[in-house]
Design an enzyme around this catalytic site. Structure first.
Site, mmCIF file in Angstrom:
data_model
loop_
_atom_site.group_PDB
_atom_site.id
_atom_site.type_symbol
_atom_site.label_atom_id
_atom_site.label_comp_id
_atom_site.label_asym_id
_atom_site.label_seq_id
_atom_site.Cartn_x
_atom_site.Cartn_y
_atom_site.Cartn_z
ATOM 1 N N ASP A 202 31.945 -24.620 10.243
ATOM 2 C CA ASP A 202 32.150 -23.938 8.960
ATOM 3 C C ASP A 202 33.251 -22.892 9.050
ATOM 4 O O ASP A 202 33.606 -22.419 10.131
ATOM 5 C CB ASP A 202 30.858 -23.291 8.480
ATOM 6 C CG ASP A 202 30.379 -22.160 9.387
ATOM 7 O OD1 ASP A 202 30.424 -22.336 10.620
ATOM 8 O OD2 ASP A 202 29.963 -21.104 8.868
ATOM 9 N N GLU B 28 27.769 -20.987 11.210
ATOM 10 C CA GLU B 28 27.922 -19.852 12.133
ATOM 11 C C GLU B 28 28.410 -18.617 11.406
ATOM 12 O O GLU B 28 27.986 -17.489 11.704
ATOM 13 C CB GLU B 28 28.891 -20.230 13.258
ATOM 14 C CG GLU B 28 28.967 -19.205 14.396
ATOM 15 C CD GLU B 28 30.027 -18.130 14.221
ATOM 16 O OE1 GLU B 28 30.104 -17.235 15.079
ATOM 17 O OE2 GLU B 28 30.781 -18.167 13.221
ATOM 18 N N GLU B 29 29.304 -18.814 10.446
ATOM 19 C CA GLU B 29 29.930 -17.675 9.773
ATOM 20 C C GLU B 29 28.954 -16.879 8.909
ATOM 21 O O GLU B 29 29.237 -15.743 8.546
ATOM 22 C CB GLU B 29 31.111 -18.146 8.915
ATOM 23 C CG GLU B 29 32.276 -18.726 9.708
ATOM 24 C CD GLU B 29 33.025 -17.691 10.524
ATOM 25 O OE1 GLU B 29 32.612 -16.513 10.524
ATOM 26 O OE2 GLU B 29 34.014 -18.045 11.176
ATOM 27 N N HIS C 17 39.466 -15.146 9.209
ATOM 28 C CA HIS C 17 38.743 -14.865 7.953
ATOM 29 C C HIS C 17 39.645 -14.477 6.785
ATOM 30 O O HIS C 17 39.136 -14.060 5.749
ATOM 31 C CB HIS C 17 37.678 -13.769 8.128
ATOM 32 C CG HIS C 17 36.551 -14.155 9.014
ATOM 33 N ND1 HIS C 17 35.344 -13.488 9.015
ATOM 34 C CD2 HIS C 17 36.423 -15.141 9.939
ATOM 35 C CE1 HIS C 17 34.535 -14.041 9.901
ATOM 36 N NE2 HIS C 17 35.174 -15.053 10.479
#
Length: 409
Positions: A80, A174-175, A379
């Protein structure tokens, strides 16, 4: 290197952004698009035990090619991308032989300027992959996936390189802090593993924040403004008072290294009710306990001042510092350091000012430090990665596999 870049560009073309508001796993159905593609590739590589479960966890194994016992090791990456910026319709740019100039990101008006991003000054002569300024790149963590699979392909193409069983795991979500929630450690069957989820070349990390979510809920009373005197209590004013009680120098933008922080990340507000969403971080359990107590103290002080219990605090632990679980296994770190040194990479051991799947996995019985990918500015729209750094990550993965076999001969 061409195969490595082609893999990476293929993966970033698939939108896999996770959603913290969705309770299911994976949190977004589109993560399965990449999971299913990876299953096809793993089968094409003729790996053993290739699987994807209903929650999107992908696993496979490269069998040992030696006739003696070698501990099985694993490599893990997540599929992800972060909710912080769009991961849809990613349009990468390749900058060949970077010479220190300001890089224009497509037609977005955004740029990578060495003054704002000084890491660029250390990358003269490198080939870079950037965004077009409208999305994140997805190097976090699709670079890790590409690097792991390229390393596996190299091991297969060079059977003279000895290795034990190599376990591969790709995780969803995970994020949003859930990547290890449904990871089947027993099925994975490695003695230890490495997440390939770090940043610049050389990063080797086995410490991370202890993480807690703190929800501060302020209750008010809503009355028509025309008749509100003596009756209305505006919860937004209460919330503002609470935020002003927090330390101004203990925020993400004011801390570094081993310093913890309080971060007001979100706010949902109205006259009757305002919710402040904080994340709280500290490297020690004692420090985290002090931070929790500090927030509770401020809530109590505010409630006493207001003469009514109008403020609530809900604390939820998210993950813990993996150091206490990794340090009893020093060979795990030493092997990574040995491999980096053999690949002319200087190990740069530093704490992770965040978390990884490896933190949770370490507490689930799978010691799992973190290794670099070669990426920067994760990000956001200024994310980029160096192809040179990606190649070095591949070299280190291959060398870890080789040295693990040689060290146990």
């Amino acid at each position: 290197m061409k195969q490595l870049v082609e893999r990476f560009l293929s993966y970033v073309s698939i939108d896999t952004q996770s959603n913290p508001s969705a309770p299911q796993c994976p949190s977004t159905e589109k993560q399965l698009n990449l999971a299913n593609q990876l299953v096809i590739e793993l089968k094409e590589l003729k790996l053993a035990d290739v699987s994807v479960d209903k929650n999107g966890y992908v696993m496979a194994r490269l069998p040992s090619n030696v006739d003696y016992d070698v501990p099985a090791i694993g490599f893990v990456a997540h599929m992800d991308t972060a909710p912080d910026a769009s991961g849809e319709n990613v349009k990468p740019q390749i900058i060949k032989d970077y010479q220190g100039e300001t890089i224009t990101l497509g037609t977005s008006g955004e740029e990578l300027n060495p003054t704002q991003f000084p890491d660029l000054k250390n990358l003269i002569g490198h080939d870079l992959i950037t965004t077009d300024g409208t999305t994140l790149l997805g190097a976090d963590n699709k670079a890790g996936i590409a690097e792991i699979l390229t390393a596996i392909a190299i091991l297969q193409a060079n059977p003279e390189i000895p290795h034990g069983d190599i376990c591969i795991g790709f995780t969803p979500d995970e994020e949003i802090g859930r990547g290890a929630n449904l990871f089947d450690v027993e099925k994975f069957n490695a003695k230890w593993a490495y997440t390939i989820d770090g940043g610049p070349v050389g990063e080797l990390e086995y410490e991370n924040f202890n993480a807690t979510s703190a929800d501060v809920i302020c209750h008010g009373v809503n009355v028509h403004p025309g008749t509100a005197k003596g009756k209305m209590i505006n919860s937004m004013n209460i919330a503002a008072q609470f935020q002003l009680m927090m330390p101004t120098d203990e925020t993400p933008e004011g801390t570094e290294g081993y310093e913890g922080f309080y971060h007001l990340k979100s706010m949902e507000s109205g006259v009757a009710k305002t919710e402040l969403g904080y994340i709280v971080r500290d490297f020690s359990r004692e420090g985290m306990a002090e931070r929790k107590a500090f927030m509770q103290q401020k809530v109590d002080e505010l409630n006493e001042k207001l003469e009514k219990g109008r403020v609530e605090l809900i604390l939820t632990d998210s993950y813990f510092n993996m150091r206490e679980m990794v340090e009893p296994h020093p060979h795990v770190i030493e092997l990574a350091k040995q491999a980096m040194t053999a690949c002319d990479v200087q190990p740069d051991i530093k704490p992770i000012r965040g978390g990884t799947d490896g933190a949770r996995l370490s507490f689930m019985g799978l010691p799992c430090p973190n290794i670099f990918t070669g990426g920067y500015n994760f990000h956001g729209i200024h994310e980029f990665i160096t192809i040179n750094g990606m190649k070095q990550a591949v070299d280190v993965i291959v060398k870890i596999a080789e040295l693990n076999a040689l060290n146990n001969k």
